[in-house]
Design a protein around this motif. Structure first.
Motif, PDB file in Angstrom:
ATOM      1  N   LYS A   1     -38.037  12.054  -4.222  1.00 20.10           N
ATOM      2  CA  LYS A   1     -37.808  12.361  -2.802  1.00 20.10           C
ATOM      3  C   LYS A   1     -36.746  11.437  -2.223  1.00 20.10           C
ATOM      4  N   ALA A   2     -36.775  10.166  -2.631  1.00 21.93           N
ATOM      5  CA  ALA A   2     -35.768   9.217  -2.154  1.00 21.93           C
ATOM      6  C   ALA A   2     -34.375   9.628  -2.620  1.00 21.93           C
ATOM      7  N   GLY A   3     -34.273  10.136  -3.876  1.00 22.77           N
ATOM      8  CA  GLY A   3     -32.987  10.616  -4.367  1.00 22.77           C
ATOM      9  C   GLY A   3     -32.492  11.815  -3.583  1.00 22.77           C
ATOM     10  N   ASP A   4     -33.400  12.727  -3.254  1.00 18.53           N
ATOM     11  CA  ASP A   4     -33.041  13.893  -2.452  1.00 18.53           C
ATOM     12  C   ASP A   4     -32.560  13.461  -1.069  1.00 18.53           C
ATOM     13  N   LEU A   5     -33.241  12.481  -0.507  1.00 17.00           N
ATOM     14  CA  LEU A   5     -32.860  11.947   0.806  1.00 17.00           C
ATOM     15  C   LEU A   5     -31.481  11.308   0.737  1.00 17.00           C
ATOM     16  N   ALA A   6     -31.219  10.561  -0.349  1.00 18.96           N
ATOM     17  CA  ALA A   6     -29.922   9.907  -0.524  1.00 18.96           C
ATOM     18  C   ALA A   6     -28.793  10.936  -0.591  1.00 18.96           C
ATOM     19  N   ARG A   7     -29.034  12.036  -1.304  1.00 18.43           N
ATOM     20  CA  ARG A   7     -28.001  13.072  -1.411  1.00 18.43           C
ATOM     21  C   ARG A   7     -27.706  13.689  -0.046  1.00 18.43           C
ATOM     22  N   THR A   8     -28.753  13.911   0.737  1.00 17.43           N
ATOM     23  CA  THR A   8     -28.558  14.437   2.093  1.00 17.43           C
ATOM     24  C   THR A   8     -27.699  13.501   2.922  1.00 17.43           C
ATOM     25  N   LEU A   9     -27.945  12.207   2.790  1.00 17.69           N
ATOM     26  CA  LEU A   9     -27.243  11.223   3.618  1.00 17.69           C
ATOM     27  C   LEU A   9     -25.764  11.114   3.254  1.00 17.69           C
ATOM     28  N   ILE A  10     -25.458  11.036   1.963  1.00 19.12           N
ATOM     29  CA  ILE A  10     -24.045  10.833   1.602  1.00 19.12           C
ATOM     30  C   ILE A  10     -23.222  12.093   1.839  1.00 19.12           C
ATOM     31  N   THR A  11     -23.882  13.259   1.866  1.00 15.68           N
ATOM     32  CA  THR A  11     -23.161  14.495   2.185  1.00 15.68           C
ATOM     33  C   THR A  11     -23.119  14.768   3.685  1.00 15.68           C
ATOM     34  N   GLY A  12     -23.986  14.065   4.442  1.00 10.55           N
ATOM     35  CA  GLY A  12     -24.039  14.312   5.877  1.00 10.55           C
ATOM     36  C   GLY A  12     -24.683  15.635   6.212  1.00 10.55           C
ATOM     37  N   GLY A  13     -25.642  16.072   5.382  1.00  7.56           N
ATOM     38  CA  GLY A  13     -26.267  17.379   5.568  1.00  7.56           C
ATOM     39  C   GLY A  13     -27.517  17.355   6.418  1.00  7.56           C
ATOM     40  N   LYS A  14     -28.427  18.291   6.137  1.00 14.17           N
ATOM     41  CA  LYS A  14     -29.679  18.416   6.884  1.00 14.17           C
ATOM     42  C   LYS A  14     -30.846  18.177   5.945  1.00 14.17           C
ATOM     43  N   TRP A  15     -31.909  17.626   6.507  1.00 14.46           N
ATOM     44  CA  TRP A  15     -33.166  17.441   5.787  1.00 14.46           C
ATOM     45  C   TRP A  15     -34.233  18.149   6.606  1.00 14.46           C
ATOM     46  N   GLY A  16     -34.504  19.393   6.237  1.00 13.61           N
ATOM     47  CA  GLY A  16     -35.369  20.204   7.085  1.00 13.61           C
ATOM     48  C   GLY A  16     -34.636  20.560   8.361  1.00 13.61           C
ATOM     49  N   ASP A  17     -35.289  20.370   9.474  1.00 11.62           N
ATOM     50  CA  ASP A  17     -34.664  20.632  10.774  1.00 11.62           C
ATOM     51  C   ASP A  17     -33.844  19.449  11.275  1.00 11.62           C
TER      52      ASP A  17
ATOM     53  N   SER B   1     -23.595  11.786  11.049  1.00 10.85           N
ATOM     54  CA  SER B   1     -22.401  11.570  10.239  1.00 10.85           C
ATOM     55  C   SER B   1     -22.861  11.283   8.818  1.00 10.85           C
ATOM     56  N   PRO B   2     -21.976  11.396   7.823  1.00  6.51           N
ATOM     57  CA  PRO B   2     -22.375  10.970   6.477  1.00  6.51           C
ATOM     58  C   PRO B   2     -22.731   9.482   6.473  1.00  6.51           C
ATOM     59  N   SER B   3     -23.535   9.081   5.510  1.00  5.83           N
ATOM     60  CA  SER B   3     -23.929   7.674   5.369  1.00  5.83           C
ATOM     61  C   SER B   3     -23.562   7.182   3.974  1.00  5.83           C
ATOM     62  N   LYS B   4     -23.655   5.893   3.800  1.00  4.94           N
ATOM     63  CA  LYS B   4     -23.510   5.277   2.486  1.00  4.94           C
ATOM     64  C   LYS B   4     -24.884   4.802   2.037  1.00  4.94           C
ATOM     65  N   VAL B   5     -25.125   4.863   0.734  1.00  5.31           N
ATOM     66  CA  VAL B   5     -26.449   4.531   0.211  1.00  5.31           C
ATOM     67  C   VAL B   5     -26.318   3.539  -0.936  1.00  5.31           C
ATOM     68  N   LEU B   6     -27.124   2.485  -0.878  1.00  8.83           N
ATOM     69  CA  LEU B   6     -27.301   1.576  -2.010  1.00  8.83           C
ATOM     70  C   LEU B   6     -28.691   1.835  -2.565  1.00  8.83           C
ATOM     71  N   PHE B   7     -28.764   2.359  -3.794  1.00  5.20           N
ATOM     72  CA  PHE B   7     -30.036   2.715  -4.409  1.00  5.20           C
ATOM     73  C   PHE B   7     -30.423   1.594  -5.373  1.00  5.20           C
ATOM     74  N   VAL B   8     -31.413   0.789  -4.964  1.00  8.63           N
ATOM     75  CA  VAL B   8     -31.908  -0.306  -5.795  1.00  8.63           C
ATOM     76  C   VAL B   8     -33.106   0.211  -6.579  1.00  8.63           C
ATOM     77  N   GLU B   9     -32.926   0.448  -7.874  1.00 11.77           N
ATOM     78  CA  GLU B   9     -33.974   1.063  -8.685  1.00 11.77           C
ATOM     79  C   GLU B   9     -34.401   0.118  -9.808  1.00 11.77           C
ATOM     80  N   THR B  10     -35.576  -0.461  -9.647  1.00 12.03           N
ATOM     81  CA  THR B  10     -36.122  -1.350 -10.681  1.00 12.03           C
ATOM     82  C   THR B  10     -37.492  -0.887 -11.155  1.00 12.03           C
ATOM     83  N   ASP B  11     -37.921   0.270 -10.662  1.00 12.80           N
ATOM     84  CA  ASP B  11     -39.268   0.764 -10.973  1.00 12.80           C
ATOM     85  C   ASP B  11     -39.283   1.723 -12.161  1.00 12.80           C
ATOM     86  N   GLN B  12     -38.095   2.182 -12.568  1.00 15.22           N
ATOM     87  CA  GLN B  12     -38.028   3.073 -13.716  1.00 15.22           C
ATOM     88  C   GLN B  12     -36.763   2.748 -14.510  1.00 15.22           C
ATOM     89  N   PRO B  13     -36.706   3.122 -15.793  1.00 12.29           N
ATOM     90  CA  PRO B  13     -35.538   2.804 -16.622  1.00 12.29           C
ATOM     91  C   PRO B  13     -34.259   3.438 -16.072  1.00 12.29           C
TER      92      PRO B  13
END
Length: 596
Positions: free
Chosen positions: A285-301, A306-318
C-alpha cells in the motif's frame, strides 16, 4: 558616599565602592562571537536578555541578534552590521548603533577571537551569575538609600517591609526562572554533546555506543539508557509553549494556507504512523501511495495539489523483493522526469539523522526544489533494531521527536510503518502515539488473509476528522483501490458514503480554479445555489480534507479552495469580471465558471 562608574562603555549601574561591578567580559564576548559565527547558536541562548550583559555595547549587539533571530534572519556578521547601521542611538548624539558600539571592527574582533559556539550554554550561565550579583548589589544600594531617607515619623515596620520587598524581588526573579538554573544550562550542554555524537557517528554504531557510554559516565548517569531517557524528556519539554492571552491568540495569523502532501491524508511537516499485523499489505500500500505522489495523481477521491518526491526507506524486506514490488506496480513505465522523484534507501537506522538529512538534500536538488517530500520508513521495528531502548521504554519514541525537528527544518512529511500488537493496537510505548500527528490502522475485517478488502482506520489526526475507509487490493498489479468512506445509515448499518452531485460539482469547480480562494457568496452566485445548503457542503468537504478552508485576511469570512494559493485573490470587489460556460463531462450538465 556613592561612587558612579565612569566607563562610558559600561551600562548604567551604580556601585557603593570604587570596584567594577561583577562581570565576565570574556564570557560575554564568547557568546556574541559564537552567535555571529553560527546563527543556530542563538536558538540555544534565547533565554538571555540584553540586560544580562554588563557592557552597553554588548547589550546592543545581543539585542540586534535577538531581534534578527525572532524574524528568522541570520545573525552573521553581515546581517548584524546592517541592522546596527540602520538604527540610531539617540543617547549618543544620533550616531548609528554601529558607531556607538565601536564600529564594524568591534564585531570583527568578536568573531576573530571566537573558535566556535560549542560552550555557549556554559558561558550563558556564567554571565547570568554575574547579573544576579549585580541585581543583589543594586537592591542593596536601594536599601541604603531607604535607610538614609527614612522618615522618623514612619513606623520602623514600614522600613523593614520595604527592605524585605527589595530582597524578595531579586529572589523571586531567580525562583520564577528569570535566571536559568545551572542544572538547566548543564543539561542543554549534555543534549548538544549527545546530538553531536549521534550525527558524527551515523555510520559507526560501535563508536557511537562507546561515545555515548563515555558521555553518560562524564555526567554521572548510571547507564546510556538513563541518559537517553532523560534526553527524550528534554526534547519533549522543548516543544511545550507558554500560555498566551485570549487577545494574543485571536490576533495570531490564522491564514496560513493549508499545505498537503496528499490532500485529505498527509499534510506537510507531519509524522504519520501506520500499524497493522504482519502480512496485511501495508508495504505494498505504501508503494501504491508513493506512485500516486510522484505522478501527482489521485488516491480514491483525494488528489495531490502537485507531484511530490518520495524517499522510500525499506529495511523490513529484502532489496530484491522491493524491486519486484516496484516493477509490478509499474514504476518502470513512468516517464524519466517522474521516476527521478523517487529514491530508495535500503541501509538505514532510526538514529542516523545525518544520513537522512543528506538524502533529503539530494531530493531537494532534483527538479523543482519546492515540491513536497514524503519519507516512507518501513518499518519502525527494523530501523530500530540497534536501538538501546526497548519498544515499551519511553525513550523508544525519542528518535521520532528528532524526526520532527527534521520535518520542520526541511518541510517534509513522514509515513512510518509499524506493527500492531495482539489486541490490534499500536505496538510499543504510549509515547509513540503522543509524539506523532496521525495514527492509522490497516486491518482485515474478514480475517481471511486471501480477502482483498482492507479497512484503513484513522485513529488519531490533527488535520481532519477521523474515520474508516474501505480499500480493495488488486493482486494483478499489487495496487490498491480506495472504495470510499465507511459510514452508518439511518438504521445503523455500515455503508459506503456516496457524494451527492452538488458536492461533486463543487469539488470539480474548485479543482478547475486551483489556487483561487472563494467566499460563499462567490460560489453561490457562480454555481446557482442557495448559501445555506452550500455552506453545509463546504463544511462537510473541508472536514474530510477534500477541500481547504481558511479565514479571509483581515475579515471574519471564510474562504474555500484547493491547491496552493498563488496570490491573494480575496478582494472580489470587481466581480464578476465575466462568465463563460463549460461542460462538465462527468455530470453532463452546464455550470457557470468564473473567468479568470
Amino acid at each position: 558616599m556613592v561612587a558612579q562608574i565612569v566607563n562610558k562603555n559600561q551600562s548604567n549601574f551604580a556601585s557603593i565602592s570604587d570596584k567594577l561591578p561583577p562581570q565576565n567580559i570574556e564570557a560575554e564576548e564568547a557568546i556574541l562571537g559564537g552567535i555571529l559565527l553560527d546563527s543556530e547558536a542563538m536558538g540555544r541562548v534565547t533565554f538571555l536578555s540584553p540586560e544580562h550583559f554588563s557592557l552597553k555595547s554588548h547589550q546592543i549587539i545581543f539585542d540586534a541578534c535577538k531581534q534578527l533571530h525572532e524574524k528568522n534572519s541570520p545573525t552573521d556578521l553581515m546581517h548584524v552590521t546592517e541592522w546596527l547601521n540602520d538604527r540610531v542611538d539617540y543617547t549618543q548624539n544620533n550616531a548609528t548603533l554601529l558607531e556607538s558600539i565601536g564600529g564594524q571592527l568591534k564585531l570583527v574582533q568578536l568573531v576573530a577571537q571566537t573558535v566556535d559556539a560549542v560552550n555557549i550554554d556554559q558561558y550563558a550561565y556564567l554571565i547570568l551569575k554575574k547579573y544576579a550579583l549585580r541585581c543583589g548589589i543594586s537592591a542593596g544600594h536601594e536599601i541604603i538609600h531607604l535607610a538614609y531617607d527614612f522618615n522618623p515619623n514612619e513606623e520602623i515596620g514600614d522600613f523593614l517591609e520595604a527592605i524585605e520587598e527589595k530582597i524578595q524581588g531579586v529572589v523571586k526573579q531567580f525562583q520564577e526562572g528569570k535566571f536559568i538554573q545551572e542544572s538547566v544550562i548543564k543539561f542543554q550542554q549534555i543534549s548538544k554533546e549527545l546530538e553531536g555524537i549521534e550525527d558524527a557517528y551515523d555510520n559507526n554504531e560501535a563508536m557511537k555506543l562507546w561515545q555515548l557510554k563515555t558521555l553518560a559516565k562524564k555526567y554521572s548517569f548510571t547507564s546510556v539508557s538513563e541518559l537517553l531517557r532523560f534526553h527524550a524528556l528534554w526534547l519533549n519539554s522543548r516543544q511545550k509553549q507558554e500560555s498566551v492571552s485570549l487577545d494574543e491568540l485571536l490576533s495570531e495569523d490564522s491564514n496560513n494556507d493549508e499545505k498537503w502532501t496528499l490532500r485529505g491524508w498527509i499534510p506537510r511537516k507531519t509524522i504519520t504512523i501506520e500499524h497493522a499485523p504482519g502480512g496485511s499489505g501495508k508495504t505494498r500500500k505504501a508503494g501504491d501511495l508513493a506512485r500516486t505522489l510522484i505522478t501527482g495523481g489521485k488516491w480514491g477521491d483525494y488528489f495531490c495539489d502537485s507531484p511530490s518526491k518520495v524517499l522510500f526507506v525499506e529495511t523490513d524486506q529484502p532489496r530484491p523483493t522491493t524491486r519486484e514490488q516496484l516493477i509490478e506496480q509499474k514504476f518502470e513505465d513512468l516517464p524519466p522526469e517522474t521516476r527521478q522523484r523517487f529514491r530508495f534507501l535500503g541501509q538505514w537506522n532510526i538514529e542516523q539523522h545525518g544520513v537522512l538529512r543528506k538524502e533529503i538534500e539530494k531530493l531537494q536538488a532534483i527538479g523543482d526544489p519546492k515540491l513536497p517530500i514524503l519519507i516512507i520508513i518501513d518499518s519502525l521495528s527494523s530501523v530500530s533494531v540497534n536501538s538501546i531502548s526497548g519498544e515499551n521504554d519511553q525513550a523508544y519514541a525519542r528518535p521520532l521527536i528528532r524526526l520532527r525537528e527534521i520535518s520542520e527544518r526541511y518541510d517534509v512529511a513522514f509515513l512510518i510503518l509499524h506493527h500492531s500488537n495482539r489486541n490490534g493496537e499500536l505496538r510499543g510505548a504510549s509515547a509513540l502515539r503522543d509524539v506523532v500527528d496521525q495514527v492509522w490502522r490497516l486491518e482485515n475485517p474478514s480475517k481471511d488473509p486471501r480477502s482483498p478488502e482492507r479497512h484503513l482506520v484513522i485513529e488519531k489526526t490533527r488535520c481532519r476528522e477521523p474515520g474508516r475507509y474501505v480499500l480493495h487490493y488488486k493482486p494483478e498489479d499489487w495496487n490498491w483501490e480506495v472504495k470510499g468512506f465507511l459510514c452508518q445509515d439511518s438504521e445503523g448499518q455500515e455503508e459506503l458514503e456516496n457524494y451527492s452531485p452538488s458536492e461533486l460539482k463543487l469539488i470539480q469547480f474548485l479543482q478547475d480554479n486551483t489556487g483561487i480562494p472563494f467566499e460563499i457568496q462567490d460560489l453561490a452566485e457562480m454555481l446557482g445555489r442557495s448559501p445555506d445548503p452550500l455552506r453545509r457542503d463546504l463544511n462537510f468537504l473541508s472536514g474530510r480534507g477534500l477541500i481547504s478552508k481558511r479565514r479571509k485576511p483581515n475579515s471574519r469570512a471564510n474562504q474555500y479552495f484547493v491547491g496552493k494559493i498563488a496570490s491573494d485573490r480575496s478582494d472580489r470587489s470587481d466581480r464578476p469580471i465575466g462568465f463563460r460556460k463549460f461542460e462538465v463531462a462527468k455530470f453532463g450538465k452546464w455550470i457557470d465558471r468564473f473567468d479568470r
